[in-house]
Design a protein around this motif. Sequence first.
Motif, PDB file in Angstrom:
ATOM      1  N   UNK A 149       0.858  -1.182   0.000  1.00  0.00           N
ATOM      2  CA  UNK A 149       0.000   0.000   0.000  1.00  0.00           C
ATOM      3  C   UNK A 149       0.896   1.235   0.000  1.00  0.00           C
ATOM      4  N   UNK A 150       0.768   2.069  -1.029  1.00  0.00           N
ATOM      5  CA  UNK A 150       1.642   3.242  -1.148  1.00  0.00           C
ATOM      6  C   UNK A 150       0.801   4.513  -1.058  1.00  0.00           C
ATOM      7  N   UNK A 151       1.004   5.337  -0.010  1.00  0.00           N
ATOM      8  CA  UNK A 151       0.269   6.603   0.089  1.00  0.00           C
ATOM      9  C   UNK A 151       0.548   7.475  -1.130  1.00  0.00           C
ATOM     10  N   UNK A 152      -0.472   8.209  -1.585  1.00  0.00           N
ATOM     11  CA  UNK A 152      -0.339   8.978  -2.831  1.00  0.00           C
ATOM     12  C   UNK A 152       0.776  10.017  -2.778  1.00  0.00           C
ATOM     13  N   UNK A 153       1.057  10.548  -1.561  1.00  0.00           N
ATOM     14  CA  UNK A 153       2.107  11.588  -1.522  1.00  0.00           C
ATOM     15  C   UNK A 153       3.495  11.002  -1.784  1.00  0.00           C
ATOM     16  N   UNK A 154       3.605   9.667  -1.828  1.00  0.00           N
ATOM     17  CA  UNK A 154       4.898   9.047  -2.143  1.00  0.00           C
ATOM     18  C   UNK A 154       4.984   8.594  -3.592  1.00  0.00           C
ATOM     19  N   UNK A 155       3.925   8.847  -4.388  1.00  0.00           N
ATOM     20  CA  UNK A 155       3.890   8.330  -5.767  1.00  0.00           C
ATOM     21  C   UNK A 155       4.191   9.409  -6.791  1.00  0.00           C
TER      22      UNK A 155
END
Length: 282
Positions: free
Chosen positions: A146-152
């Motif tokens: 699960x990757x938070x959007x602020x890290x993408x």
Amino acid sequence: GGDVDSVWEEEACDEATWEILEHVLGFRHSFEQSHCPWLLYTALAPALLDGSVDARSNRNTCDDDDDGDDETEDSVRGPDEAADDSDVSEEGRQQLVPKPVVSRLRPFLAEVSMAALVPMDSSHDVATDVWPLVCETGGVWVHADFVPLERCIWKHSSAEIWTALQTIGCKAGEVVDLEEVLLQRLAQTERHLERNTGSGKTSSDLLYALGSCCLNGSVHHHHHHHHHHHYPHDARRQRPDVGSGPSAAPPLPHPTDVKMVLESVLPWLLARDGVGRGGGER
């Protein structure tokens, strides 16, 4: 040969997983690819993520982990050990942390997350069926992570900047280039792809819709689609967006390497190193 055996075992394991899910979710159902976004981002979210909408309403201020919340401890941690206490990020959103059960569900999550993001047979529409759920959740399932959007970011244009980003990360943790990760993942499933699409689509074709959402966002119309009747009947009640008219789902907060550096990484590094607070000289 061993190969055939392991494929058979995997399929048996899949069968068992689906059977268990049917019991858990309470309905008999032949799952189709179009159900994957709903299943992953709505039905199973409270079971998979700590701090997801349902979990949040239940656990007002009680924290299971006794990580100190004070600033000082936070600023000492490197980007890789992003604070996993329920931190509130800029938008006031609680940080979501995968629950321990996720590690046991990795093969299943890898399948479902790919099926959700990359519809092989135009079974569902990324812009209307997936992206709004991703934005509402605040992160995207990539493979079994699960990757938070602020890290993408969606893509990088400069090898130098990308190398630096991979080394430094951002305040929320490691930076993930979604297009790159998904292309690698699709390359591993190339044969599977041939078999399923038979449409001669390339990996880039399959990722086009998702890329467009990451870079430009999407508008969500609630009666765009004839697929809703496939959902288990109570699914509509659990999807707050249904019936609320069109709402726009935004693009990624920092969709490219350059934006990530300028808007997220530099301000964080400058603040961390005390530049601009008169503490510049060492």
